[in-house]
Design a protein around this motif. Sequence first.
Motif, PDB file in Angstrom:
ATOM      1  N   GLY A  79     -28.400 -47.257  -1.458  1.00 50.35           N
ATOM      2  CA  GLY A  79     -27.129 -47.536  -1.829  1.00 50.35           C
ATOM      3  C   GLY A  79     -26.435 -46.468  -2.440  1.00 50.35           C
ATOM      4  N   LYS A  80     -26.804 -45.158  -2.046  1.00 48.94           N
ATOM      5  CA  LYS A  80     -26.304 -43.837  -2.844  1.00 48.94           C
ATOM      6  C   LYS A  80     -24.790 -43.843  -2.461  1.00 48.94           C
ATOM      7  N   MET A  81     -24.512 -44.116  -1.202  1.00 48.93           N
ATOM      8  CA  MET A  81     -22.960 -43.699  -0.879  1.00 48.93           C
ATOM      9  C   MET A  81     -21.987 -44.876  -1.723  1.00 48.93           C
ATOM     10  N   ALA A  82     -22.546 -46.021  -1.696  1.00 48.06           N
ATOM     11  CA  ALA A  82     -21.872 -47.083  -2.338  1.00 48.06           C
ATOM     12  C   ALA A  82     -21.622 -46.895  -3.812  1.00 48.06           C
ATOM     13  N   THR A  83     -22.740 -46.205  -4.577  1.00 53.42           N
ATOM     14  CA  THR A  83     -22.677 -45.755  -5.874  1.00 53.42           C
ATOM     15  C   THR A  83     -21.681 -44.893  -6.169  1.00 53.42           C
ATOM     16  N   CYS A  84     -21.685 -43.833  -4.858  1.00 55.77           N
ATOM     17  CA  CYS A  84     -20.512 -42.764  -5.176  1.00 55.77           C
ATOM     18  C   CYS A  84     -19.213 -43.371  -5.047  1.00 55.77           C
ATOM     19  N   LEU A  85     -18.845 -44.267  -4.179  1.00 55.73           N
ATOM     20  CA  LEU A  85     -17.725 -44.892  -3.967  1.00 55.73           C
ATOM     21  C   LEU A  85     -17.094 -45.643  -5.157  1.00 55.73           C
ATOM     22  N   SER A  86     -18.051 -46.402  -5.579  1.00 54.58           N
ATOM     23  CA  SER A  86     -17.914 -47.222  -6.704  1.00 54.58           C
ATOM     24  C   SER A  86     -17.213 -46.265  -8.083  1.00 54.58           C
ATOM     25  N   GLN A  87     -18.000 -45.081  -8.258  1.00 54.27           N
ATOM     26  CA  GLN A  87     -17.615 -44.247  -9.208  1.00 54.27           C
ATOM     27  C   GLN A  87     -16.004 -43.512  -9.039  1.00 54.27           C
ATOM     28  N   LEU A  88     -15.932 -43.417  -7.770  1.00 57.87           N
ATOM     29  CA  LEU A  88     -14.591 -42.795  -7.557  1.00 57.87           C
ATOM     30  C   LEU A  88     -13.561 -43.898  -7.922  1.00 57.87           C
ATOM     31  N   TYR A  89     -13.918 -45.132  -7.537  1.00 55.62           N
ATOM     32  CA  TYR A  89     -12.749 -46.247  -8.100  1.00 55.62           C
ATOM     33  C   TYR A  89     -12.739 -46.396  -9.432  1.00 55.62           C
ATOM     34  N   HIS A  90     -13.823 -46.394 -10.324  1.00 60.53           N
ATOM     35  CA  HIS A  90     -13.725 -46.471 -11.739  1.00 60.53           C
ATOM     36  C   HIS A  90     -13.147 -45.089 -12.412  1.00 60.53           C
ATOM     37  N   ASP A  91     -13.614 -44.141 -11.999  1.00 64.63           N
ATOM     38  CA  ASP A  91     -13.091 -42.600 -12.406  1.00 64.63           C
ATOM     39  C   ASP A  91     -11.451 -42.816 -12.142  1.00 64.63           C
ATOM     40  N   HIS A  92     -10.950 -43.516 -11.065  1.00 62.53           N
ATOM     41  CA  HIS A  92      -9.451 -43.487 -10.945  1.00 62.53           C
ATOM     42  C   HIS A  92      -8.979 -44.238 -12.102  1.00 62.53           C
ATOM     43  N   VAL A  93      -9.650 -45.588 -12.390  1.00 61.80           N
ATOM     44  CA  VAL A  93      -9.133 -46.343 -13.365  1.00 61.80           C
ATOM     45  C   VAL A  93      -9.118 -45.832 -14.768  1.00 61.80           C
ATOM     46  N   HIS A  94     -10.169 -44.684 -14.927  1.00 54.81           N
ATOM     47  CA  HIS A  94     -10.390 -44.150 -16.450  1.00 54.81           C
ATOM     48  C   HIS A  94      -9.433 -42.759 -16.265  1.00 54.81           C
ATOM     49  N   GLY A  95      -8.535 -42.414 -15.190  1.00 59.89           N
ATOM     50  CA  GLY A  95      -8.041 -41.498 -15.112  1.00 59.89           C
ATOM     51  C   GLY A  95      -8.666 -39.972 -14.879  1.00 59.89           C
ATOM     52  N   ILE A  96      -9.770 -39.950 -14.234  1.00 61.03           N
ATOM     53  CA  ILE A  96     -10.670 -38.976 -13.925  1.00 61.03           C
ATOM     54  C   ILE A  96     -10.254 -38.740 -12.329  1.00 61.03           C
ATOM     55  N   LYS A  97     -10.079 -37.363 -12.023  1.00 60.87           N
ATOM     56  CA  LYS A  97      -9.847 -37.039 -10.575  1.00 60.87           C
ATOM     57  C   LYS A  97     -11.263 -36.749 -10.256  1.00 60.87           C
ATOM     58  N   ALA A  98     -11.760 -37.230  -8.953  1.00 56.75           N
ATOM     59  CA  ALA A  98     -13.010 -37.106  -8.634  1.00 56.75           C
ATOM     60  C   ALA A  98     -13.087 -36.912  -7.169  1.00 56.75           C
ATOM     61  N   GLY A  99     -14.082 -36.439  -6.577  1.00 56.38           N
ATOM     62  CA  GLY A  99     -14.218 -36.055  -5.254  1.00 56.38           C
ATOM     63  C   GLY A  99     -15.644 -36.666  -4.734  1.00 56.38           C
ATOM     64  N   TYR A 100     -15.911 -36.466  -3.394  1.00 56.82           N
ATOM     65  CA  TYR A 100     -17.208 -37.090  -2.990  1.00 56.82           C
ATOM     66  C   TYR A 100     -17.767 -36.074  -1.575  1.00 56.82           C
ATOM     67  N   ALA A 101     -18.657 -35.767  -1.702  1.00 56.31           N
ATOM     68  CA  ALA A 101     -19.139 -35.110  -0.415  1.00 56.31           C
ATOM     69  C   ALA A 101     -20.803 -35.396  -0.155  1.00 56.31           C
ATOM     70  N   LYS A 102     -21.359 -35.367   1.052  1.00 54.73           N
ATOM     71  CA  LYS A 102     -22.369 -35.788   1.439  1.00 54.73           C
ATOM     72  C   LYS A 102     -23.190 -34.841   1.900  1.00 54.73           C
ATOM     73  N   TYR A 103     -24.567 -34.709   1.503  1.00 55.85           N
ATOM     74  CA  TYR A 103     -25.259 -33.582   2.027  1.00 55.85           C
ATOM     75  C   TYR A 103     -26.648 -34.405   2.442  1.00 55.85           C
ATOM     76  N   GLU A 104     -26.812 -34.527   3.779  1.00 54.90           N
ATOM     77  CA  GLU A 104     -27.587 -35.498   4.307  1.00 54.90           C
ATOM     78  C   GLU A 104     -28.185 -34.538   5.441  1.00 54.90           C
ATOM     79  N   THR A 105     -29.601 -34.217   5.546  1.00 57.09           N
ATOM     80  CA  THR A 105     -29.988 -33.358   6.677  1.00 57.09           C
ATOM     81  C   THR A 105     -29.862 -34.113   8.059  1.00 57.09           C
ATOM     82  N   PHE A 106     -30.330 -35.362   8.302  1.00 58.47           N
ATOM     83  CA  PHE A 106     -30.127 -36.064   9.443  1.00 58.47           C
ATOM     84  C   PHE A 106     -29.354 -37.211   9.342  1.00 58.47           C
ATOM     85  N   PRO A 107     -28.532 -37.727  10.788  1.00 57.14           N
ATOM     86  CA  PRO A 107     -28.892 -36.853  11.822  1.00 57.14           C
ATOM     87  C   PRO A 107     -28.119 -35.595  11.815  1.00 57.14           C
ATOM     88  N   ILE A 108     -28.625 -34.571  12.454  1.00 54.33           N
ATOM     89  CA  ILE A 108     -27.913 -33.229  12.595  1.00 54.33           C
ATOM     90  C   ILE A 108     -26.661 -33.421  13.456  1.00 54.33           C
TER      91      ILE A 108
END
Length: 486
Positions: A181-210
């Motif tokens: 549930g890593k991605m869902a955790t990141c997305l949830s934080q983007l939602y909550h940060d927005h509510v708290h007035g924090i600008k946040a971004g997301y990126a993914k570092y996954e080796t596979f699939p290439i």
Amino acid sequence: MKIGFDNQKYLAMQSEHIKERIGQFGDKLYLEFGGKLFDDYHASRVLPGFEPDSKLQMLLQLKDQAEIVIVISAKDIQQNKVRQDLGITYQEDVLRLIKEFRKVGLFVGSVVITQYTGQNLADSFKQKLKRRKINCYYHYYIDGYPTNTQKIISKDGFGKNDYIKTERPLVVVTAPGPGSGKMATCLSQLYHDHVHGIKAGYAKYETFPIWNLPLTHSVNLAYEAATADLNDVNMIDPFHLEAYNKVTVNYNRDIEIFPVLRNIFEAIYGESPYKSPTDMGVNMAGFCISDDEACQDASKQEIIRRYFNSKTRFVREQCKEEEVHKQEMVMKQAGVSEEDRKCVVAARQKEKESHSFSGALELADGTIVTGKTTHLMGACSSVLMNAIKHLAGIEDEALLIEPEAFGPIQKLKTKYLGSVNPRLHTNEILIALSLSAQSNPLAQKAMEQLKQLKGTQAHITCDVAHVDASVYSNLGIQITFEAEKH
């Protein structure tokens, strides 16, 4: 194993690319780390030359800016899911990761238990973390995830989740294994940060699939084999194809969740910085393959090993038959069979000749060493002893352990410890060998060869006890076996 991957080039390219991505966002970046951060042995097996701790080495360059959030699924806790390569549960691995991260100076901010629905073992694990003064948060199961975006991006979706309090601009989100549930955790934080007035971004570092290798490339097929229990499927990224008219590879869960991420970004910023799941990634591994044939060969061997592992899981009632069928399909796509693993062919031939359960071990130079079950040793022990004898240049007839040494151990096992099997397991045979080495120079010479077994391949024609599998794993031997035969 023939080297097929340029690790130094990878470290340089990957660290630079991650820094560029961090620079694209403002107050905070959530960087999802897929795969294993400390010990990515899957990557090192299918990309020979890849160092298992490559991701860690890059992260250490950013450790003053970074904090780590570890994610574990409540379902995996409740099922006591085990990391096959280490033989420990996911919750044990979380505690191990925290210890290892802190040892190298990385800040672990918290642990998140995802897909929580009141599981009692999840509650117990949270208390265990609390006793260790580790912050722990719940993220709840969301009905309709990931398709019902309207509900997900609402107070009844991500809004129900605990808000993870973070301190640093780079938040690395990692987990013991896939599907946590890593991605869902990141997305949830983007939602909550927005509510708290924090600008946040997301990126993914996954080796596979290439992403820039073909869909049916053996390296990408090996990833499907590695995640057969999750029923992950590699797919052409339709969003990337539409946006750029370029064919790239991603996998089903990222493609399914992309509309959610895009909607979150649009809700926060008015537009999404990413046009496709491939855009979200920062993986440079595909540019660092130096010998494609070597990587393809290594990946095909991994696919066969994963097939045997799923067969074992099915026999032990740890998975459904569909998982085995999935592995059979991947093997067919890769154009391989069980017999393409040399030690499998040799072990089965030895069994046919000896009329007893047998094994074979393929050494680094391609030499095959075999062994059979005897009244003193099981197949695993026999193969191991024959292998180190060969490496030490010791004749087969030479005795490394005196026969009278076996009796007391067998008596201890059967008379006092309740074992019905008098044969010595690999741990017992190695203890006996180490004692013999005190007075027998040949035994000492054989013991010194154990370190040369790392990365070798072995197959046993019957079920293998956990203790034998564990010893082989500790020695770095990649073992397969036939669990349906006892």
